[in-house]
Structure formats: C-alpha cells, structure tokens
Write an enzyme that holds these catalytic residues in place. Structure first.
Site, PDB file in Angstrom:
ATOM      1  N   PRO A 115     -13.034  -7.373  -4.240  1.00  0.00           N
ATOM      2  CA  PRO A 115     -12.470  -7.558  -2.845  1.00  0.00           C
ATOM      3  C   PRO A 115     -12.038  -8.827  -2.826  1.00  0.00           C
ATOM      4  O   PRO A 115     -12.552  -9.966  -3.307  1.00  0.00           O
ATOM      5  CB  PRO A 115     -13.662  -7.198  -2.002  1.00  0.00           C
ATOM      6  CG  PRO A 115     -14.926  -7.207  -2.937  1.00  0.00           C
ATOM      7  CD  PRO A 115     -14.427  -6.816  -4.181  1.00  0.00           C
ATOM      8  N   ASN A 116     -10.923  -9.288  -1.889  1.00  0.00           N
ATOM      9  CA  ASN A 116     -10.391 -10.580  -1.594  1.00  0.00           C
ATOM     10  C   ASN A 116      -9.549 -11.302  -2.609  1.00  0.00           C
ATOM     11  O   ASN A 116      -9.039 -12.354  -2.456  1.00  0.00           O
ATOM     12  CB  ASN A 116     -11.403 -11.408  -0.871  1.00  0.00           C
ATOM     13  CG  ASN A 116     -12.005 -11.048   0.422  1.00  0.00           C
ATOM     14  OD1 ASN A 116     -11.421 -10.514   1.078  1.00  0.00           O
ATOM     15  ND2 ASN A 116     -13.460 -10.756   0.190  1.00  0.00           N
ATOM     16  N   ARG A 155      -6.486 -17.633  -0.366  1.00  0.00           N
ATOM     17  CA  ARG A 155      -7.817 -17.903   0.057  1.00  0.00           C
ATOM     18  C   ARG A 155      -8.579 -19.064  -0.811  1.00  0.00           C
ATOM     19  O   ARG A 155      -8.316 -19.320  -2.049  1.00  0.00           O
ATOM     20  CB  ARG A 155      -8.380 -16.672  -0.743  1.00  0.00           C
ATOM     21  CG  ARG A 155      -9.845 -16.602  -0.969  1.00  0.00           C
ATOM     22  CD  ARG A 155     -10.299 -15.534  -1.974  1.00  0.00           C
ATOM     23  NE  ARG A 155     -11.673 -15.199  -1.821  1.00  0.00           N
ATOM     24  CZ  ARG A 155     -12.399 -14.774  -2.468  1.00  0.00           C
ATOM     25  NH1 ARG A 155     -12.037 -14.165  -3.569  1.00  0.00           N
ATOM     26  NH2 ARG A 155     -13.656 -14.599  -2.134  1.00  0.00           N
ATOM     27  N   TYR A 200     -10.572 -21.488  -5.649  1.00  0.00           N
ATOM     28  CA  TYR A 200      -9.701 -20.654  -6.734  1.00  0.00           C
ATOM     29  C   TYR A 200      -8.324 -20.751  -7.023  1.00  0.00           C
ATOM     30  O   TYR A 200      -7.830 -20.157  -7.601  1.00  0.00           O
ATOM     31  CB  TYR A 200      -9.710 -19.179  -5.703  1.00  0.00           C
ATOM     32  CG  TYR A 200     -11.164 -18.544  -5.547  1.00  0.00           C
ATOM     33  CD1 TYR A 200     -11.795 -18.206  -6.426  1.00  0.00           C
ATOM     34  CD2 TYR A 200     -11.517 -18.529  -4.074  1.00  0.00           C
ATOM     35  CE1 TYR A 200     -13.143 -17.831  -5.985  1.00  0.00           C
ATOM     36  CE2 TYR A 200     -12.839 -17.753  -3.808  1.00  0.00           C
ATOM     37  CZ  TYR A 200     -13.704 -17.638  -4.623  1.00  0.00           C
ATOM     38  OH  TYR A 200     -14.903 -17.113  -4.312  1.00  0.00           O
ATOM     39  N   ASN A 210     -14.107  -8.626 -12.443  1.00  0.00           N
ATOM     40  CA  ASN A 210     -14.693  -9.376 -11.711  1.00  0.00           C
ATOM     41  C   ASN A 210     -14.834  -8.672 -10.357  1.00  0.00           C
ATOM     42  O   ASN A 210     -14.111  -8.394  -9.581  1.00  0.00           O
ATOM     43  CB  ASN A 210     -13.277 -10.503 -11.517  1.00  0.00           C
ATOM     44  CG  ASN A 210     -13.850 -11.610 -10.460  1.00  0.00           C
ATOM     45  OD1 ASN A 210     -14.791 -11.361  -9.801  1.00  0.00           O
ATOM     46  ND2 ASN A 210     -12.926 -12.485 -10.426  1.00  0.00           N
ATOM     47  N   ALA A 212     -17.148 -10.327  -4.584  1.00  0.00           N
ATOM     48  CA  ALA A 212     -18.444 -10.350  -3.722  1.00  0.00           C
ATOM     49  C   ALA A 212     -19.533  -9.300  -4.223  1.00  0.00           C
ATOM     50  O   ALA A 212     -20.542  -9.373  -3.959  1.00  0.00           O
ATOM     51  CB  ALA A 212     -18.254 -10.090  -2.154  1.00  0.00           C
ATOM     52  N   HIS A 266     -22.632  -9.604  -6.483  1.00  0.00           N
ATOM     53  CA  HIS A 266     -24.071  -9.997  -5.750  1.00  0.00           C
ATOM     54  C   HIS A 266     -24.771  -8.820  -4.922  1.00  0.00           C
ATOM     55  O   HIS A 266     -25.750  -9.260  -4.517  1.00  0.00           O
ATOM     56  CB  HIS A 266     -23.904 -11.333  -5.048  1.00  0.00           C
ATOM     57  CG  HIS A 266     -22.765 -12.245  -5.649  1.00  0.00           C
ATOM     58  ND1 HIS A 266     -22.994 -12.784  -6.825  1.00  0.00           N
ATOM     59  CD2 HIS A 266     -21.533 -12.554  -4.990  1.00  0.00           C
ATOM     60  CE1 HIS A 266     -21.942 -13.496  -7.129  1.00  0.00           C
ATOM     61  NE2 HIS A 266     -21.214 -13.480  -5.884  1.00  0.00           N
ATOM     62  N   ASP A 304     -24.696   0.636 -11.826  1.00  0.00           N
ATOM     63  CA  ASP A 304     -24.898   2.197 -12.466  1.00  0.00           C
ATOM     64  C   ASP A 304     -23.737   2.537 -12.744  1.00  0.00           C
ATOM     65  O   ASP A 304     -23.795   3.283 -13.956  1.00  0.00           O
ATOM     66  CB  ASP A 304     -25.531   2.913 -11.050  1.00  0.00           C
ATOM     67  CG  ASP A 304     -26.869   2.528 -10.886  1.00  0.00           C
ATOM     68  OD1 ASP A 304     -27.418   1.799 -11.539  1.00  0.00           O
ATOM     69  OD2 ASP A 304     -27.440   2.913  -9.864  1.00  0.00           O
ATOM     70  N   GLU A 337     -17.994  -9.424 -17.748  1.00  0.00           N
ATOM     71  CA  GLU A 337     -17.753  -9.768 -16.280  1.00  0.00           C
ATOM     72  C   GLU A 337     -17.119 -11.470 -16.364  1.00  0.00           C
ATOM     73  O   GLU A 337     -17.443 -12.134 -17.159  1.00  0.00           O
ATOM     74  CB  GLU A 337     -19.246 -10.074 -15.628  1.00  0.00           C
ATOM     75  CG  GLU A 337     -19.352 -10.674 -14.362  1.00  0.00           C
ATOM     76  CD  GLU A 337     -20.872 -10.913 -14.038  1.00  0.00           C
ATOM     77  OE1 GLU A 337     -21.690 -11.070 -15.278  1.00  0.00           O
ATOM     78  OE2 GLU A 337     -21.312 -11.144 -13.007  1.00  0.00           O
ATOM     79  N   HIS A 343     -15.609 -14.481 -13.557  1.00  0.00           N
ATOM     80  CA  HIS A 343     -15.650 -14.971 -12.244  1.00  0.00           C
ATOM     81  C   HIS A 343     -14.644 -16.305 -12.566  1.00  0.00           C
ATOM     82  O   HIS A 343     -14.814 -16.953 -13.684  1.00  0.00           O
ATOM     83  CB  HIS A 343     -16.933 -15.564 -11.687  1.00  0.00           C
ATOM     84  CG  HIS A 343     -17.768 -14.304 -11.690  1.00  0.00           C
ATOM     85  ND1 HIS A 343     -17.618 -13.649 -10.579  1.00  0.00           N
ATOM     86  CD2 HIS A 343     -18.805 -13.805 -12.089  1.00  0.00           C
ATOM     87  CE1 HIS A 343     -18.422 -12.394 -10.574  1.00  0.00           C
ATOM     88  NE2 HIS A 343     -19.146 -12.806 -11.624  1.00  0.00           N
ATOM     89  N   SER A 356     -14.534 -18.757 -10.581  1.00  0.00           N
ATOM     90  CA  SER A 356     -15.352 -19.947 -10.051  1.00  0.00           C
ATOM     91  C   SER A 356     -16.535 -19.859 -10.832  1.00  0.00           C
ATOM     92  O   SER A 356     -16.878 -18.880 -11.494  1.00  0.00           O
ATOM     93  CB  SER A 356     -15.464 -20.009  -8.576  1.00  0.00           C
ATOM     94  OG  SER A 356     -16.218 -19.015  -8.096  1.00  0.00           O
ATOM     95  N   ARG A 387     -22.550 -22.600  -7.355  1.00  0.00           N
ATOM     96  CA  ARG A 387     -22.188 -22.517  -5.865  1.00  0.00           C
ATOM     97  C   ARG A 387     -23.566 -21.957  -4.858  1.00  0.00           C
ATOM     98  O   ARG A 387     -24.478 -22.611  -5.370  1.00  0.00           O
ATOM     99  CB  ARG A 387     -21.213 -21.374  -5.692  1.00  0.00           C
ATOM    100  CG  ARG A 387     -19.846 -22.017  -6.303  1.00  0.00           C
ATOM    101  CD  ARG A 387     -18.739 -20.996  -6.229  1.00  0.00           C
ATOM    102  NE  ARG A 387     -18.389 -20.788  -4.854  1.00  0.00           N
ATOM    103  CZ  ARG A 387     -17.472 -19.809  -4.518  1.00  0.00           C
ATOM    104  NH1 ARG A 387     -17.024 -19.184  -5.460  1.00  0.00           N
ATOM    105  NH2 ARG A 387     -17.168 -19.627  -3.177  1.00  0.00           N
ATOM    106  N   ARG A 437     -24.891 -16.482  -4.717  1.00  0.00           N
ATOM    107  CA  ARG A 437     -24.253 -15.922  -5.751  1.00  0.00           C
ATOM    108  C   ARG A 437     -24.582 -16.013  -7.361  1.00  0.00           C
ATOM    109  O   ARG A 437     -23.971 -16.000  -8.258  1.00  0.00           O
ATOM    110  CB  ARG A 437     -22.800 -17.197  -5.855  1.00  0.00           C
ATOM    111  CG  ARG A 437     -22.240 -16.814  -4.642  1.00  0.00           C
ATOM    112  CD  ARG A 437     -20.584 -17.562  -4.684  1.00  0.00           C
ATOM    113  NE  ARG A 437     -20.344 -17.771  -3.362  1.00  0.00           N
ATOM    114  CZ  ARG A 437     -19.616 -17.151  -2.568  1.00  0.00           C
ATOM    115  NH1 ARG A 437     -18.977 -15.837  -2.948  1.00  0.00           N
ATOM    116  NH2 ARG A 437     -19.083 -17.562  -1.249  1.00  0.00           N
TER     117      ARG A 437
HETATM  118  C1  DQA Z   1     -15.605 -14.700  -7.456  1.00  0.00           C
HETATM  119  C2  DQA Z   1     -17.034 -15.419  -7.103  1.00  0.00           C
HETATM  120  C3  DQA Z   1     -17.766 -14.606  -6.069  1.00  0.00           C
HETATM  121  O1  DQA Z   1     -18.954 -15.094  -5.737  1.00  0.00           O
HETATM  122  C4  DQA Z   1     -16.881 -14.472  -4.774  1.00  0.00           C
HETATM  123  O2  DQA Z   1     -17.281 -13.541  -3.981  1.00  0.00           O
HETATM  124  C5  DQA Z   1     -15.460 -13.901  -5.215  1.00  0.00           C
HETATM  125  C6  DQA Z   1     -14.907 -14.371  -6.487  1.00  0.00           C
HETATM  126  C7  DQA Z   1     -15.028 -15.351  -8.339  1.00  0.00           C
HETATM  127  O3  DQA Z   1     -13.916 -15.016  -9.440  1.00  0.00           O
HETATM  128  O4  DQA Z   1     -15.140 -16.705  -8.656  1.00  0.00           O
HETATM  129  O5  DQA Z   1     -14.977 -13.016  -4.276  1.00  0.00           O
HETATM  130  O6  DQA Z   1     -15.999 -13.539  -8.181  1.00  0.00           O
END
Ligand code: DQA
Length: 145
Positions: A9-10, A17, A22, A73, A76, A79, A86, A97, A99, A101, A106, A110
C-alpha cells in the site's frame, strides 16, 4: 527464472508521498527500474502493486508453481500482517524483503517485520537499488539450485 515483485500500500504514491523519505521518483519509475534490471539479468518478472492485504495474499498464493522467487515490499503491512507472513510460508518460494527507507532508524513500530520472518534476506534504506540487490540475490540463489 521468473521473479514476482510485490509492492504494498501507498507505494503507488511514490513521488508524491513524503519525498524527504521516499524520494522524488514515481511508481512508474520504480516499475521501469525493476523491469530493466530483470531484462539486463535475463530474468523474467512480473511487478504487482496493491493497497489491499487480501489481494497481496491472493497474489502470493498464485505464485505457487507460477514463479520461482518473490521480492516483496509489503509497505505498512510489513509491520501488521500475519496473513502475508503465512502466505509466504505456505508457498515456500525463496523471498527477499525490500524497504526503500531505513525502517530500522524510523519509528519503533516499523522495527517489527512479520513478512521478513519468511524471507531469506531483508534489504533496507537503499531506495530503488534495494530491488536490484534482491533480484541479483535471488538469481544467484536460483542458479545454485
Ligand atoms: C516502506 C517502509 C514502511 O514502514 C512503510 O509503511 C512503507 C514503505 C519502505 O519501502 O521504506 O509504506 O516499506
């Protein structure tokens, strides 16, 4: 070899954003980056993004017997989502995985990653470059199998 890249998401809001966290590159820039890395490495890839936890679970399930590895990735959902953890465990595909950031530097919330518990490796704080590292790692792993 086919790698499924999942973005949560996002991440579709990249560029708009929180650019101080980012960066200013957009989600289509990220997709183009990933597709170029895969093309250069001779690896097939599919890039998927969803803002919905269940759709991400469905996509991971569909990867069973349809993909060789997963880069994820979960944004959110990293977390919070035991369902994504699962699903990753269920399909038993090698996963990394990523990320953008440095999540470890942070907010406290997170620092926990459920999805990461089913991943061979976690790459944080490298921006787009983290996806390249994940793809190279999984390609190397695939060649050794
Ligand atoms: C993220 C880090 C997450 O904590 C955050 O909620 C994101 C982006 C990252 O790519 O740094 O949406 O996954």
């Amino acid at each position: 070899m086919k790698i499924l890249v999942i973005n949560g998401p996002n991440l579709n809001m990249l560029g708009i954003r929180e650019p101080e966290i980012y960066g200013s590159q957009t989600y289509p820039d990220l997709v183009a980056f990933i597709e170029k890395v895969c093309a250069d490495e001779g690896v097939g890839c599919e890039v998927f993004q969803s803002n919905h936890e269940g759709e991400i679970v469905d996509k991971i399930q569909k990867a069973y017997k349809n993909a060789d590895a997963i880069v994820i990735n979960p944004a959110a959902y990293t977390h919070t989502s035991i369902a994504i953890l699962d699903a990753l465990k269920a399909v038993t595909l090698p996963a990394v995985e990523v990320h953008l950031s440095a999540v470890e530097n942070r907010e406290e919330f997170r620092r926990i990653s459920y999805a990461g518990m089913a991943c061979l490796k976690t790459i944080t704080g490298q921006g787009f470059e983290g996806y390249r590292q994940a793809i190279l790692f999984l390609k190397m792993k695939g060649e050794r199998l």
